[in-house]
Design a protein around this motif. Structure first.
Motif, PDB file in Angstrom:
ATOM      1  N   GLY A 107       0.796  -1.232   0.000  1.00  0.00           N
ATOM      2  CA  GLY A 107       0.000   0.000   0.000  1.00  0.00           C
ATOM      3  C   GLY A 107       0.817   1.265   0.000  1.00  0.00           C
ATOM      4  N   SER A 108       2.034   1.214   0.556  1.00  0.00           N
ATOM      5  CA  SER A 108       2.887   2.412   0.564  1.00  0.00           C
ATOM      6  C   SER A 108       3.254   2.838  -0.856  1.00  0.00           C
ATOM      7  CB  SER A 108       4.153   2.147   1.380  1.00  0.00           C
ATOM      8  OG  SER A 108       4.862   1.023   0.876  1.00  0.00           O
ATOM      9  N   GLY A 109       3.165   1.909  -1.811  1.00  0.00           N
ATOM     10  CA  GLY A 109       3.461   2.254  -3.201  1.00  0.00           C
ATOM     11  C   GLY A 109       2.477   3.258  -3.764  1.00  0.00           C
ATOM     12  N   SER A 110       1.173   3.081  -3.464  1.00  0.00           N
ATOM     13  CA  SER A 110       0.172   4.034  -3.949  1.00  0.00           C
ATOM     14  C   SER A 110       0.353   5.390  -3.281  1.00  0.00           C
ATOM     15  CB  SER A 110      -1.238   3.499  -3.686  1.00  0.00           C
ATOM     16  OG  SER A 110      -1.470   3.328  -2.301  1.00  0.00           O
ATOM     17  N   SER A 111       0.755   5.397  -1.990  1.00  0.00           N
ATOM     18  CA  SER A 111       1.015   6.662  -1.295  1.00  0.00           C
ATOM     19  C   SER A 111       2.202   7.384  -1.929  1.00  0.00           C
ATOM     20  CB  SER A 111       1.292   6.412   0.187  1.00  0.00           C
ATOM     21  OG  SER A 111       0.172   5.853   0.828  1.00  0.00           O
ATOM     22  N   ALA A 289      -2.036   5.609   5.567  1.00  0.00           N
ATOM     23  CA  ALA A 289      -1.255   5.409   6.782  1.00  0.00           C
ATOM     24  C   ALA A 289      -2.111   4.773   7.875  1.00  0.00           C
ATOM     25  CB  ALA A 289      -0.680   6.741   7.269  1.00  0.00           C
ATOM     26  N   ALA A 290      -3.376   5.186   7.959  1.00  0.00           N
ATOM     27  CA  ALA A 290      -4.282   4.604   8.962  1.00  0.00           C
ATOM     28  C   ALA A 290      -4.478   3.123   8.696  1.00  0.00           C
ATOM     29  CB  ALA A 290      -5.621   5.337   8.951  1.00  0.00           C
ATOM     30  N   PHE A 291      -4.649   2.766   7.421  1.00  0.00           N
ATOM     31  CA  PHE A 291      -4.813   1.357   7.064  1.00  0.00           C
ATOM     32  C   PHE A 291      -3.537   0.574   7.369  1.00  0.00           C
ATOM     33  CE2 PHE A 291      -4.509  -2.143   3.942  1.00  0.00           C
ATOM     34  CZ  PHE A 291      -5.682  -2.830   4.249  1.00  0.00           C
ATOM     35  N   ALA A 292      -2.380   1.215   7.118  1.00  0.00           N
ATOM     36  CA  ALA A 292      -1.098   0.542   7.338  1.00  0.00           C
ATOM     37  C   ALA A 292      -0.809   0.361   8.827  1.00  0.00           C
ATOM     38  CB  ALA A 292       0.026   1.339   6.673  1.00  0.00           C
ATOM     39  N   TYR A 293      -1.074   1.395   9.627  1.00  0.00           N
ATOM     40  CA  TYR A 293      -0.774   1.340  11.059  1.00  0.00           C
ATOM     41  C   TYR A 293      -1.821   0.569  11.858  1.00  0.00           C
ATOM     42  CZ  TYR A 293       2.995   4.880  10.977  1.00  0.00           C
ATOM     43  OH  TYR A 293       4.161   5.548  10.776  1.00  0.00           O
TER      44      TYR A 293
END
Length: 601
Positions: A107-111, A289-293
């Motif tokens: 997901g950090s890739g889309s960010s 970030a919310a989804f990741a954390y």
């Protein structure tokens, strides 16, 4: 103290729950018993008979019908017969395991694509700052009240029943939607090796059996599995950090020094030409970030099944933050130095496409062979770990919601067997998880998108509820003439930290409404709005519907009426104060570096 000695000591703890304090509504003290049965296999029965007996429901005494709703909720959640089998190492790895998953690896890739390397860091650093306050406040509450449902019961108990109802439903919907989402993600990940799409349902079935099988082994089996999963993920991230530093410094096969090239023209540190455009792209990072954390709160949920929450929860709460902040911030800094936000491979087919992982792209782009496949194996393990944590979390939440009256009794979702397993809740998750078999359908992309929408802002609402519960608990202590000197663990960020997290989360949710309604570079449309903001209207509908149904028009439970005693595992407050004072005196004699370490870790 060894695990065996600690478990023996825990069994000997007096199970009387501290009486509820008197107030206008509760004028009499009520003695409560946390009736947890320690079932052991009978030597007079065969192995098969003992196995069958282990699935029978634990007997729990009926409550006095004259008790109020608030009293019944406090007592039921305090005496839930879940097993206390989790150790400190389990709790730390459960929280880390829930937070290191596809959000970081993929997901950090889309960010990165949407906001640039500087935008990603700003979004994740700001998120980490308020998560520190959330985790510390949660640690304080979880140590004092290691009860069934953990943080999902705090909002109902300390804030308001309607707020708790909405927050719990929002979190439950997020959990149950993430389970099929993660299994579909795992099935998509195997596409990296050219696996035909027709076999995708076969991989879903494999992951499904593994995840459900782990949870049927009970809380100890879940804890051990999560411990192993998390060690693998942490090792992968640390390995990438070491490799990333080498590549940035020019030590890769190509021998080219990279440095800050990706932050300069023609790439750029931000996406957008004007300040307003850059601000909007940075705001889009907060949902990712919310989804990741999401998952850092799992230590609070697991407190009811911890062997010694007074010792294990504070360490887990503080260390989890520092470890996750280290893994995310350092790893994403290196990703931003190694991968351009304009790289076409970041587009990907979905947020679960392993080929779109910036970690994989960084390794492939610099000519390293073999490692990309290793990272993709870790991504599969990460997906399994997050799905595993979601089953654990959702099943415990459903038990607590039945006990609080937020789910009907006839569902039997609060059924807990003699091994401490919430069987009916696990069965429900098993049935709902079958949605993952949509993986081989042409509609898989649409289902994936809307499952992601359900879980998008759920973590932010959960964290807001945790911090608000901490604020209300502190106000209740003060209003009832009590102080923090009786607390086993006092949040290092204090009351103001919880105010900071509440205010910042409210601002982020408000600004996310703006960016969802008027997204960057696209015209406003309903589909884009609800894909990003679906959790918010669900929360509001649940909240006001409960208000109307209960005819409860109070925003907060009066501080003098908040129950701040039922469910505490330490029943002798005066003895507890003396123990805490002695521990502080002993700590004061230690060197400065040791005291600093204990405060931070």
């Amino acid at each position: 103290m060894s695990d065996i000695e600690e478990e023996k000591k825990n069994k000997d703890i007096v199970t009387d729950v501290h009486p509820i304090l008197s107030c206008d509504v509760m004028s009499a003290r009520v003695e409560n018993v946390r009736s947890q049965m320690e079932w052991e296999p009978s030597e007079d029965k065969s192995g098969w008979e003992n196995f069958v007996d282990s699935f029978k429901r634990v007997h729990v005494e009926e409550l006095d019908p004259n008790l109020s709703i608030a009293e019944k909720i406090a007592i039921k959640t305090a005496r839930s017969p879940l097993k206390r089998k989790l150790k400190n190492r389990h709790l730390q790895m459960i929280a880390i395991g829930g937070a290191i998953g596809t959000g970081l690896f993929v997901g950090s890739g889309s960010s990165l694509r949407e906001s640039g390397p500087a935008g990603v860091l700003i979004g994740y650093i700001i998120s980490a700052s308020f998560i520190l306050c959330v985790v510390c406040g949660l640690g304080e509450l979880a140590v004092e009240f290691p009860i069934s449902g953990g943080f999902t019961t705090f909002a109902t108990r300390f804030v308001d029943e309607s707020f708790g109802f909405a927050a719990n439903w929002n979190y439950l919907l997020g959990c149950v939607s993430v389970l099929p989402l993660e299994m579909v993600s795992a099935s998509i990940t195997v596409n990296y090796w050219g696996t035909p799409k027709k076999y995708r349902d076969g991989f879903v079935a494999l992951f499904y059996v593994v995840i459900m099988g782990i949870n049927l082994f009970g809380v100890r089996g879940y804890g051990e599995a999560e411990f192993v999963f998390s060690i693998i993920k942490v090792t992968c991230v640390l390995g990438f950090i070491i490799l990333g530093v080498i590549l940035v410094c020019g030590g890769g096969p190509n021998g080219h020094y990279i440095g800050g090239t990706m932050w300069k023209s023609p790439y750029g540190a931000f996406v957008g030409d004007t300040g307003a455009q850059r601000f909007k792209t940075i705001m889009s990072v907060f949902v990712s970030a919310a989804f990741a954390y999401s998952g850092v709160e799992m230590t609070g949920l697991a407190a009811a099944e911890a062997a010694n929450p007074r010792k294990s929860i504070p360490k887990a709460a503080k260390q989890v933050f520092w470890r996750i902040a280290l893994f995310y911030i350092v790893a994403l800094t290196l990703v931003g130095l190694l991968v351009s936000h304009k790289d076409d491979r970041l587009i990907g087919t979905s947020s679960a496409d392993a080929a779109a992982s910036p970690f994989v792209i960084a390794i492939v782009s610099h000519g390293i062979k073999g490692l990309p496949s290793v990272v993709n194996v870790v991504i599969c393990i990460a997906v399994l770990s997050v799905g595993n944590a979601d089953i654990f979390g959702a099943s415990r939440i459903m038990v607590a919601m039945v006990e609080m009256g937020h789910l009907p009794q006839w569902t039997k979702l609060d059924y807990i067997d003699r091994r401490g397993r919430p069987l009916i809740a696990l069965a429900f998750m098993a049935v709902f998880g079958c949605i993952a078999f949509i993986a081989a359908s042409p509609k898989e992309g649409e289902v994936f998108t809307w499952l992601l929408a359900l879980s998008g802002l759920a973590a932010l609402f959960t964290w807001f509820g945790i911090s608000l519960s901490h604020i209300r608990f502190r106000h209740a202590l003060k209003a009832q003439g009590r102080g923090t000197d009786e607390l086993c663990f006092v949040s290092p960020t204090g009351l103001w930290g919880s105010y900071y997290s509440c205010i910042l989360i409210a601002i982020i949710v408000g600004l996310t409404f703006w960016t969802s309604l008027w997204p960057y570079q696209t015209a406003p449309n309903a589909a884009t709005f609800f894909e990003s903001y679906l959790s918010a209207p669900i929360f509001l509908v649940m909240y006001f519907s409960h208000k109307i149904y209960r005819r409860n028009w109070k925003f907060f439970i009066p501080s003098t009426e908040v129950d701040i005693d039922t469910g505490r595992r330490e029943s002798d407050i005066e003895q507890l104060k003396a123990d805490i004072a002695q521990e502080k005196a002993e700590l004061a004699t230690k060197p400065f570096y040791y005291r600093s370490y204990k405060m931070l870790c």
